[in-house]
Write a protein that holds these residues in place. Structure first.
Motif, short mmCIF file in Angstrom:
data_model
loop_
_atom_site.label_atom_id
_atom_site.label_comp_id
_atom_site.label_asym_id
_atom_site.label_seq_id
_atom_site.Cartn_x
_atom_site.Cartn_y
_atom_site.Cartn_z
N ILE A 1 80.27 56.52 -59.10
CA ILE A 1 81.01 56.85 -57.81
C ILE A 1 82.63 56.79 -58.51
CG2 ILE A 1 81.91 55.97 -55.64
CD1 ILE A 1 79.01 54.60 -55.39
N GLU A 2 82.84 56.03 -59.15
CA GLU A 2 84.50 55.86 -59.56
C GLU A 2 84.64 57.16 -60.38
OE1 GLU A 2 84.38 51.90 -61.57
OE2 GLU A 2 84.56 51.13 -59.54
N GLN A 3 83.70 57.52 -61.26
CA GLN A 3 84.01 58.79 -62.11
C GLN A 3 84.14 59.86 -61.45
OE1 GLN A 3 80.97 58.29 -65.05
NE2 GLN A 3 82.17 57.02 -66.47
N ARG A 4 82.94 60.02 -60.48
CA ARG A 4 83.30 61.38 -59.63
C ARG A 4 84.62 61.33 -58.94
NH1 ARG A 4 78.95 64.78 -58.87
NH2 ARG A 4 77.51 64.44 -60.90
N VAL A 5 84.73 60.15 -58.01
CA VAL A 5 86.11 60.05 -57.45
C VAL A 5 87.42 60.40 -58.07
CG1 VAL A 5 87.59 58.47 -56.15
CG2 VAL A 5 85.32 58.33 -55.61
N THR B 1 90.09 63.34 -57.33
CA THR B 1 91.60 62.97 -57.42
C THR B 1 92.32 63.79 -58.19
OG1 THR B 1 90.97 60.93 -56.67
CG2 THR B 1 93.21 61.03 -57.36
N ALA B 2 91.82 63.67 -59.64
CA ALA B 2 92.69 64.65 -60.39
C ALA B 2 92.67 66.22 -59.87
CB ALA B 2 91.97 64.57 -61.73
N LEU C 1 91.28 60.47 -48.01
CA LEU C 1 90.36 61.53 -48.66
C LEU C 1 89.50 60.92 -49.41
CD1 LEU C 1 93.17 64.38 -48.35
CD2 LEU C 1 90.90 64.00 -46.70
N SER C 2 90.17 60.26 -50.76
CA SER C 2 89.53 59.68 -51.46
C SER C 2 88.39 58.72 -51.20
CB SER C 2 90.41 58.92 -52.65
OG SER C 2 89.83 58.27 -53.53
N ASP C 3 88.75 58.05 -50.27
CA ASP C 3 87.74 56.96 -49.45
C ASP C 3 86.49 57.98 -49.03
OD1 ASP C 3 89.35 54.75 -50.56
OD2 ASP C 3 90.15 54.48 -48.47
#
Length: 211
Positions: free
Chosen positions: A69-73, A77-78, A160-162
């Motif tokens: 999840i963190e890598q997809r987010v 984000t980038a 939006l990130s959440d």
């Protein structure tokens, strides 16, 4: 080509299944507070070990799934959230400037766990690993303050990130249903016998109240 979410989830479960035969019950004192990664995790509930397996067993899987999840987010984000990405880049630069980062480079089974054991009443530590890490962080210069407009824009991008993280998490929960049987079978094979043995040893060590 980026691997599909289904492939990433399968690989995470496979890695956890490879590690699981090495798991042993912890012999140190338990946590005083619930693990924020594992307690009430919908990911663990989806795979069927949310309220049955020991925390160490849960943690190794939940961290691997949260990493997806963190890598997809991070990629989202980038690509779409420039202000939030700028803040993250500044924080990463500050982290690189710290000379002591004990929480980095840990195996998934230990990632996110407290760096130090809970103190014993009346026996304070001379120093703690977490305290040394905090000192190193305080030594780095703080980022420049944001204007009110920038703060409001940053809050919108964080929201939006959440939302995106929740969307990916829900997709992973659906995918995990396909892994329930093999995860639960592995817990029965490698974890349950060790727990049963501990309970048996405990019952033998207790005095029989009816003797």
């Amino acid at each position: 080509m980026e691997r599909s979410l289904d492939t990433r989830v399968t690989q995470a479960v496979d890695a956890w299944l490879t590690w699981l035969p090495r798991w042993q019950p912890a012999t140190h004192r338990g946590r005083r507070s619930p693990c924020r990664r594992c307690f009430g995790s919908p990911l663990l509930a989806s795979v069927g070990i949310g309220d049955t397996a020991p925390h160490g067993v849960q943690h190794g899987l939940s961290v691997r799934l949260m990493t997806i999840i963190e890598q997809r987010v991070a990629q989202y984000t980038a690509d779409n959230l420039p202000l939030l990405q700028s803040e993250l880049d500044m924080q990463a630069a500050r982290n690189r400037g710290r000379g002591y980062r004990p929480a980095e480079g840990l195996d998934p089974e230990f990632e996110g766990l407290p760096l130090d054991p809970d103190p014993e009443p009346g026996a304070p530590f001379l120093f703690t690993i977490a305290g040394l890490a905090e000192e190193a962080e305080r030594a780095t210069p703080p980022p420049p303050p944001l204007t009110e407009a920038e703060k409001n824009a940053l809050r919108r991008e964080i929201a939006l990130s959440d939302d995106y993280a929740n969307e990916i998490g829900q997709e992973i929960c659906v995918l995990l249903h396909g892994h329930r049987l093999r995860v639960q079978a592995a817990v029965r094979e490698f974890v349950d016998p060790q727990i049963d043995q501990l309970l048996s040893e405990l019952s033998r060590s207790l005095d029989d109240p009816f003797a």
